[in-house]
Write a protein that holds these residues in place. Sequence first.
Motif, PDB file in Angstrom:
ATOM      1  N   HIS A 215       0.842  -1.295  -0.039  1.00  0.00           N
ATOM      2  CA  HIS A 215       0.056   0.100  -0.161  1.00  0.00           C
ATOM      3  C   HIS A 215       0.818   1.151  -0.044  1.00  0.00           C
ATOM      4  CE1 HIS A 215      -4.149  -1.832   0.330  1.00  0.00           C
ATOM      5  NE2 HIS A 215      -3.319  -2.595   1.290  1.00  0.00           N
ATOM      6  N   PHE A 216       1.978   1.280   0.623  1.00  0.00           N
ATOM      7  CA  PHE A 216       3.088   2.395   0.564  1.00  0.00           C
ATOM      8  C   PHE A 216       3.299   2.534  -0.944  1.00  0.00           C
ATOM      9  CE2 PHE A 216       7.532   3.651   0.593  1.00  0.00           C
ATOM     10  CZ  PHE A 216       7.198   4.858   1.161  1.00  0.00           C
ATOM     11  N   MET A 217       3.883   1.748  -1.456  1.00  0.00           N
ATOM     12  CA  MET A 217       4.062   1.830  -2.668  1.00  0.00           C
ATOM     13  C   MET A 217       3.019   2.319  -3.906  1.00  0.00           C
ATOM     14  SD  MET A 217       6.269  -1.685  -3.839  1.00  0.00           S
ATOM     15  CE  MET A 217       6.250  -1.037  -5.778  1.00  0.00           C
ATOM     16  N   ASP A 218       1.795   1.933  -3.742  1.00  0.00           N
ATOM     17  CA  ASP A 218       0.712   2.596  -4.254  1.00  0.00           C
ATOM     18  C   ASP A 218       0.511   4.063  -4.260  1.00  0.00           C
ATOM     19  OD1 ASP A 218       0.080   0.031  -5.609  1.00  0.00           O
ATOM     20  OD2 ASP A 218      -1.576  -0.300  -3.912  1.00  0.00           O
ATOM     21  N   VAL A 219       0.786   4.591  -2.934  1.00  0.00           N
ATOM     22  CA  VAL A 219       0.842   6.005  -2.494  1.00  0.00           C
ATOM     23  C   VAL A 219       2.027   6.783  -3.063  1.00  0.00           C
ATOM     24  CG1 VAL A 219       0.326   7.887  -0.698  1.00  0.00           C
ATOM     25  CG2 VAL A 219      -0.889   5.466  -0.705  1.00  0.00           C
ATOM     26  N   ARG A 220       3.102   6.159  -2.538  1.00  0.00           N
ATOM     27  CA  ARG A 220       4.400   6.851  -2.766  1.00  0.00           C
ATOM     28  C   ARG A 220       4.848   6.784  -4.352  1.00  0.00           C
ATOM     29  NH1 ARG A 220       7.689   9.299  -4.379  1.00  0.00           N
ATOM     30  NH2 ARG A 220       9.740   9.742  -3.755  1.00  0.00           N
ATOM     31  N   PHE A 221       4.647   5.794  -5.071  1.00  0.00           N
ATOM     32  CA  PHE A 221       5.305   5.429  -6.510  1.00  0.00           C
ATOM     33  C   PHE A 221       3.956   5.188  -7.558  1.00  0.00           C
ATOM     34  CE2 PHE A 221       8.960   4.253  -3.747  1.00  0.00           C
ATOM     35  CZ  PHE A 221       9.813   5.236  -4.309  1.00  0.00           C
ATOM     36  N   PRO A 222       3.015   6.075  -7.457  1.00  0.00           N
ATOM     37  CA  PRO A 222       2.047   5.929  -8.405  1.00  0.00           C
ATOM     38  C   PRO A 222       2.704   5.867  -9.824  1.00  0.00           C
ATOM     39  CG  PRO A 222       2.065   8.172  -7.818  1.00  0.00           C
ATOM     40  CD  PRO A 222       2.839   7.554  -7.033  1.00  0.00           C
ATOM     41  N   THR A 223       2.142   4.735 -10.526  1.00  0.00           N
ATOM     42  CA  THR A 223       2.667   4.325 -11.961  1.00  0.00           C
ATOM     43  C   THR A 223       1.657   4.218 -13.053  1.00  0.00           C
ATOM     44  OG1 THR A 223       4.296   2.772 -10.753  1.00  0.00           O
ATOM     45  CG2 THR A 223       4.285   2.633 -12.874  1.00  0.00           C
ATOM     46  N   ILE A 224       2.396   4.564 -14.105  1.00  0.00           N
ATOM     47  CA  ILE A 224       1.696   4.476 -15.481  1.00  0.00           C
ATOM     48  C   ILE A 224       2.548   3.474 -16.403  1.00  0.00           C
ATOM     49  CG2 ILE A 224       1.016   5.726 -17.810  1.00  0.00           C
ATOM     50  CD1 ILE A 224      -1.158   6.192 -15.293  1.00  0.00           C
ATOM     51  N   VAL A 225       1.715   2.621 -17.018  1.00  0.00           N
ATOM     52  CA  VAL A 225       2.685   1.771 -17.957  1.00  0.00           C
ATOM     53  C   VAL A 225       2.566   2.176 -19.257  1.00  0.00           C
ATOM     54  CG1 VAL A 225       3.029  -0.570 -18.706  1.00  0.00           C
ATOM     55  CG2 VAL A 225       2.237  -0.140 -16.314  1.00  0.00           C
ATOM     56  N   ALA A 226       3.856   2.546 -19.974  1.00  0.00           N
ATOM     57  CA  ALA A 226       3.874   2.788 -21.359  1.00  0.00           C
ATOM     58  C   ALA A 226       4.149   1.577 -22.046  1.00  0.00           C
ATOM     59  CB  ALA A 226       4.809   4.013 -21.555  1.00  0.00           C
ATOM     60  N   LEU A 227       3.200   1.038 -22.678  1.00  0.00           N
ATOM     61  CA  LEU A 227       3.446  -0.103 -23.690  1.00  0.00           C
ATOM     62  C   LEU A 227       4.035   0.487 -25.059  1.00  0.00           C
ATOM     63  CD1 LEU A 227       0.001  -2.270 -23.246  1.00  0.00           C
ATOM     64  CD2 LEU A 227       2.134  -2.353 -21.724  1.00  0.00           C
ATOM     65  N   ASN A 228       5.369   0.414 -24.947  1.00  0.00           N
ATOM     66  CA  ASN A 228       6.104   0.906 -26.065  1.00  0.00           C
ATOM     67  C   ASN A 228       6.469  -0.092 -27.202  1.00  0.00           C
ATOM     68  OD1 ASN A 228       7.618   3.254 -27.017  1.00  0.00           O
ATOM     69  ND2 ASN A 228       9.284   2.170 -26.322  1.00  0.00           N
ATOM     70  N   LYS A 229       6.804   0.430 -28.351  1.00  0.00           N
ATOM     71  CA  LYS A 229       7.127  -0.202 -29.673  1.00  0.00           C
ATOM     72  C   LYS A 229       5.919  -0.741 -30.181  1.00  0.00           C
ATOM     73  CE  LYS A 229      11.843  -1.034 -27.914  1.00  0.00           C
ATOM     74  NZ  LYS A 229      12.872  -2.141 -27.640  1.00  0.00           N
ATOM     75  N   ILE A 230       4.771  -0.027 -30.240  1.00  0.00           N
ATOM     76  CA  ILE A 230       3.398  -0.667 -30.558  1.00  0.00           C
ATOM     77  C   ILE A 230       3.419  -0.961 -32.237  1.00  0.00           C
ATOM     78  CG2 ILE A 230       1.941   0.163 -28.754  1.00  0.00           C
ATOM     79  CD1 ILE A 230       1.377   2.512 -30.665  1.00  0.00           C
ATOM     80  N   ASP A 231       4.406  -0.193 -32.814  1.00  0.00           N
ATOM     81  CA  ASP A 231       4.272  -0.449 -34.444  1.00  0.00           C
ATOM     82  C   ASP A 231       5.000  -1.618 -34.763  1.00  0.00           C
ATOM     83  OD1 ASP A 231       6.583   0.866 -33.236  1.00  0.00           O
ATOM     84  OD2 ASP A 231       6.861   2.254 -34.689  1.00  0.00           O
TER      85      ASP A 231
END
Length: 440
Positions: A215-231
Amino acid sequence: MVKEILLACVGKPSAGKSSFLNAVSDATAKVGNYPFTTIKPNYGVSYVPVECPCKKYGKESQCKPRYGRCVEGTRFVPIQMMDVAGLVPGASSGLGLGNIFLDDLRHANALVHVVDVSGTTDQNGKETAGYDPINDINWLRLEIHSWITNNLLKRWTSIVRRHVATKNNIVDTLQTQFSGYGSVASVVQKAMDKSGIKTPLETWDEETVKKVVDHFMDVRFPTIVALNKIDMPDSDKNITKIMRKYDQNKLVLTSALAENFLRKVRKQNYIKYIDGTDIVETKEDLPDSDLKPMDDKLKNRVEKVQDLVLFRYGSTGVQEVLGKAIELLGVTPVYPVKNVTTFGSPNSSKPGAFRDCILVWPGTTVREFAKILHAEIDKYYLYAETVGNIRLSEEAVICHSNNVICYKTAMAITSKISLGNDASSSNTPDNNNNSKKGKK
């Protein structure tokens, strides 16, 4: 005291972190298709899109941002970005460049996890074919989790002994341990509230500690995932599997290389390209413009990017990543003005509407923002008002409905208020200072 927002690009080696940083910022990070291209962090300034009030109040032609830019009511506000050394399995135990990576990580406010969705690099970042990236998302989180958990468990007995002896509350005890990860007490409190754990700290077992860290990670390090190289050829099948398994609200499809290419061609004046869209115009589209005509080779490359990325996905995705990261942090764009009719800058020597935009943390009050703007505004504060000459309480929390603010003081502020030195570059209250509940 203020501190700029810092987003960190993280992930395994060769996932495209440096390319992503170059695509969203003014950085020129070294890129390569081999592990550990990045050793020391690369830094750059990115521009996150937020809604500008100039469109709502018919001031588009007068909107003159001091930093960043405004395009048809979308304000691009500067924030800090960095990419750090790639993470490999066992990083929490010191393998690869794990210790370097994790130490750099603690400075970030949020993470952008760049995942190579093409399957052309294995878990160590080495070139391959047919690799399944579906577990790469959880794998990075587990390494960070292990890093924090192992550090706690190694000294858990002494932590409990000190907690009992000092009779501190749980939040204070944990904050002493979590402060090394850039935390403040309000972050720990929020994590404990989310965990629902009510038992005394001295009764916690290893599983309870791991739950708290989660739960600490959820609050302290919110994360967006970039699914890269889609082409890339195999990306589609991998995207489908990942979308089924993970929270789609935190996944964004991206092509950092496509964005870099479009930005380069735009800089060379071959195309007109609007960031975050699929709009690309050439000399053929705008014959009266000063754009340069393209030869067949360049024209084919632009059309290929349009076909594989822009027309299929609507954009290269990189601006959407920044927008979602800022949304996760919950910050609010605030526009300080000289008055709420013309929306001019508090610095009257430079005309133009909505010149300054500052991102502030959730829970920031009107009076606290006065202090962020300038010490003398806080010292001689009389009152503040927003659009419609509506007066705001000192304790009013700044939100999107009152984020255009004019401050009135008891005397003229004789010194020039130059927001550029401390606030207008998207600065926010210092994470390292104790702040009121509700702030990060």
